[in-house]
Structure formats: C-alpha cells, structure tokens
Design a protein around this motif. Sequence first.
Motif, PDB file in Angstrom:
ATOM      1  N   UNK A 268      37.844   6.108 -20.305  1.00  0.00           N
ATOM      2  CA  UNK A 268      38.037   7.551 -20.227  1.00  0.00           C
ATOM      3  C   UNK A 268      37.164   8.191 -19.155  1.00  0.00           C
ATOM      4  N   UNK A 269      35.927   7.693 -19.023  1.00  0.00           N
ATOM      5  CA  UNK A 269      35.049   8.190 -17.959  1.00  0.00           C
ATOM      6  C   UNK A 269      35.622   7.846 -16.596  1.00  0.00           C
ATOM      7  N   UNK A 270      36.075   6.630 -16.440  1.00  0.00           N
ATOM      8  CA  UNK A 270      36.612   6.204 -15.142  1.00  0.00           C
ATOM      9  C   UNK A 270      37.876   6.965 -14.778  1.00  0.00           C
ATOM     10  N   UNK A 271      38.673   7.310 -15.777  1.00  0.00           N
ATOM     11  CA  UNK A 271      39.876   8.108 -15.511  1.00  0.00           C
ATOM     12  C   UNK A 271      39.522   9.462 -14.910  1.00  0.00           C
ATOM     13  N   UNK A 272      38.331   9.964 -15.240  1.00  0.00           N
ATOM     14  CA  UNK A 272      37.905  11.259 -14.719  1.00  0.00           C
ATOM     15  C   UNK A 272      37.303  11.149 -13.321  1.00  0.00           C
ATOM     16  N   UNK A 273      36.431  10.150 -13.118  1.00  0.00           N
ATOM     17  CA  UNK A 273      35.633  10.150 -11.897  1.00  0.00           C
ATOM     18  C   UNK A 273      36.225   9.344 -10.750  1.00  0.00           C
ATOM     19  N   UNK A 274      36.960   8.281 -11.036  1.00  0.00           N
ATOM     20  CA  UNK A 274      37.439   7.458  -9.929  1.00  0.00           C
ATOM     21  C   UNK A 274      38.466   8.167  -9.051  1.00  0.00           C
ATOM     22  N   UNK A 275      39.411   8.950  -9.620  1.00  0.00           N
ATOM     23  CA  UNK A 275      40.326   9.672  -8.727  1.00  0.00           C
ATOM     24  C   UNK A 275      39.601  10.688  -7.838  1.00  0.00           C
ATOM     25  N   UNK A 276      38.520  11.289  -8.365  1.00  0.00           N
ATOM     26  CA  UNK A 276      37.793  12.290  -7.582  1.00  0.00           C
ATOM     27  C   UNK A 276      36.893  11.653  -6.534  1.00  0.00           C
ATOM     28  N   UNK A 277      36.412  10.425  -6.817  1.00  0.00           N
ATOM     29  CA  UNK A 277      35.491   9.744  -5.902  1.00  0.00           C
ATOM     30  C   UNK A 277      35.935   8.290  -5.740  1.00  0.00           C
ATOM     31  N   UNK A 278      37.060   8.063  -5.085  1.00  0.00           N
ATOM     32  CA  UNK A 278      37.632   6.711  -5.014  1.00  0.00           C
ATOM     33  C   UNK A 278      36.775   5.717  -4.255  1.00  0.00           C
ATOM     34  N   UNK A 279      35.867   6.186  -3.408  1.00  0.00           N
ATOM     35  CA  UNK A 279      35.069   5.265  -2.598  1.00  0.00           C
ATOM     36  C   UNK A 279      33.753   4.873  -3.253  1.00  0.00           C
ATOM     37  N   UNK A 280      33.400   5.491  -4.368  1.00  0.00           N
ATOM     38  CA  UNK A 280      32.133   5.171  -5.014  1.00  0.00           C
ATOM     39  C   UNK A 280      32.241   3.842  -5.749  1.00  0.00           C
ATOM     40  N   UNK A 281      31.237   2.983  -5.623  1.00  0.00           N
ATOM     41  CA  UNK A 281      31.230   1.715  -6.354  1.00  0.00           C
ATOM     42  C   UNK A 281      30.706   1.906  -7.772  1.00  0.00           C
ATOM     43  N   UNK A 282      30.820   0.894  -8.611  1.00  0.00           N
ATOM     44  CA  UNK A 282      30.312   1.020  -9.981  1.00  0.00           C
ATOM     45  C   UNK A 282      28.837   1.400 -10.052  1.00  0.00           C
ATOM     46  N   UNK A 283      28.038   0.894  -9.130  1.00  0.00           N
ATOM     47  CA  UNK A 283      26.606   1.210  -9.157  1.00  0.00           C
ATOM     48  C   UNK A 283      26.357   2.704  -8.995  1.00  0.00           C
ATOM     49  N   UNK A 284      27.202   3.391  -8.244  1.00  0.00           N
ATOM     50  CA  UNK A 284      27.038   4.830  -8.060  1.00  0.00           C
ATOM     51  C   UNK A 284      27.391   5.596  -9.325  1.00  0.00           C
ATOM     52  N   UNK A 285      28.374   5.096 -10.090  1.00  0.00           N
ATOM     53  CA  UNK A 285      28.705   5.730 -11.366  1.00  0.00           C
ATOM     54  C   UNK A 285      27.548   5.545 -12.349  1.00  0.00           C
ATOM     55  N   UNK A 286      26.947   4.369 -12.335  1.00  0.00           N
ATOM     56  CA  UNK A 286      25.758   4.145 -13.164  1.00  0.00           C
ATOM     57  C   UNK A 286      24.633   5.088 -12.747  1.00  0.00           C
ATOM     58  N   UNK A 287      24.493   5.310 -11.448  1.00  0.00           N
ATOM     59  CA  UNK A 287      23.477   6.237 -10.965  1.00  0.00           C
ATOM     60  C   UNK A 287      23.744   7.647 -11.468  1.00  0.00           C
ATOM     61  N   UNK A 288      25.005   8.052 -11.497  1.00  0.00           N
ATOM     62  CA  UNK A 288      25.344   9.383 -12.014  1.00  0.00           C
ATOM     63  C   UNK A 288      24.884   9.531 -13.458  1.00  0.00           C
ATOM     64  N   UNK A 289      25.081   8.494 -14.258  1.00  0.00           N
ATOM     65  CA  UNK A 289      24.658   8.547 -15.660  1.00  0.00           C
ATOM     66  C   UNK A 289      23.141   8.618 -15.771  1.00  0.00           C
ATOM     67  N   UNK A 290      22.435   7.918 -14.879  1.00  0.00           N
ATOM     68  CA  UNK A 290      20.968   7.975 -14.919  1.00  0.00           C
ATOM     69  C   UNK A 290      20.468   9.355 -14.500  1.00  0.00           C
ATOM     70  N   UNK A 291      21.090   9.939 -13.480  1.00  0.00           N
ATOM     71  CA  UNK A 291      20.715  11.298 -13.079  1.00  0.00           C
ATOM     72  C   UNK A 291      20.940  12.256 -14.240  1.00  0.00           C
ATOM     73  N   UNK A 292      22.083  12.111 -14.902  1.00  0.00           N
ATOM     74  CA  UNK A 292      22.406  12.971 -16.039  1.00  0.00           C
ATOM     75  C   UNK A 292      21.371  12.824 -17.149  1.00  0.00           C
TER      76      UNK A 292
END
Length: 239
Positions: free
Chosen positions: A172-196
């Motif tokens: 469900x998280x990936x359905x939200x963020x991957x279309x908006x940021x298709x070039x970000x790798x998984x590590x960047x999504x993990x970084x977003x969670x750490x920032x949050x």
Amino acid sequence: MRSAGNTKGRRERLRAETTAEIKKVALELMASGGPDAITLRAIAREMGMTANAIYGYFATRDDLVTALINNVYTSLADTVDAAWDAAPVPDPAARIEAWARAFRDWALANPEGFRLIYGDPVRGYRPPEGGAAPEAAHRVCTGITALAAAAWPHAEPRYKDSDFVWSDFDPGLLDKVRPAFPDLPPAAVALALRIWSHLHGLVSLEIYGHLQTQAVSPEKLYHEELAQLIRALGITPQG
C-alpha cells in the motif's frame, strides 16, 4: 417577501455551521476524555440538541469520525504542502526545514487532530473502503517521500551499501510513492521512513506532554534535531 432561494441558502448556511460545531465539540470531547468520549449522544448533550436531531447530520459515530479524520488530514496536507511549495526548489535543506517546521506548528495548533490521526485509535471505528481520508493521507505520504527525494542526491553515497528491496515495504505504501517518485530506489523509501521517524517522534512526545519535565524548550530541541538530520543527510544549507 423572502424568496425560496434565500430560505434555502440560510438553511444550508445553518447546516454547515452546525456540522462544523459538531466536529469541534467532538474534538473537544476527545481532548478531555479520550477517543471513547466521541459519541453522538455526548455531542448532542453538549450542544443542547436531541439525539435524534444530531442523527440528521451524521447517521453514525463512524460517519462523524471519518469526516473528522478527512478534515484533519486535509488541514495537515494543505499546511505542509504550502510550506514546501514556498521554499526555494534549489535548496533542499530549506525545503525540508520548511516542511518540518510547518508539521510541528500544525500539530501544536491542532493537538486533538494530531492525536486522532497519529495517536489514540477510536475503539471500534471502521473506516470506509479506501480509508477515511485517501486523498489527503496520500498527499502527506508523498510529501514525506519528497523530503527523501530532495535529500537523495546528497545522501545516496551514504546508503550505497543498503540492502533494502521493494519487498521490504508494504504494498500500500509503494502504491502511493512509486508512481510519484519512479526513480527512487528502495533505500530512498527507507530513508523517507527514517526522516519521518525523526520528525514525528519528537512532535509526538511534545503533543503528549512527555517533554514537559525534560526540556525547557521543546522547540529548540526540535530545531536542533532537524539541523542535525540535515547534516546527516549530507546537505549543506545554502542560507
């Protein structure tokens, strides 16, 4: 002689005012008695209405809670989006700082709303299919990912050994963020969670009163944590 249009307009205005008051009283009851205090009968009693009258505005308690969550998420999304858009695009530190400060300021101005969407669950509440605030919650989620996206050109070398893969995240998280940021790798999504977690953690402690006896200035603590976060991301502030 009063026209039918004027009469209808007055009825609509009064209904809107009463609906807004119902929501306000619901949050006040939550602030004083917790989420279980949100009941249509309790709200009717506070407003001097009959229980039957209030059902004309919200058929069930869950309908009211859904409306509250949608309003709260929309208010938050509008606030942080405006702060993000107002900051200079070439300065990722300024954009992250603007979003983070707006998030804390909003939470302090709306503590009951913060607790409703990020804290105390309303016992027995069943959201509608698709969620209580799908559009606004999506905006907040993608806004958090935008923080990581802005930082990623600077932070990427620090995460070159990351072993995160897409299966590490909720679909469900990936359905939200991957279309908006298709070039970000998984590590960047993990970084977003750490920032949050950095931003949400301190704000949550402040909203729930856990910093009152530990820090004279929670604001100073938050801003120092934010500055340290930006340094840790490898970003040099331009201002």
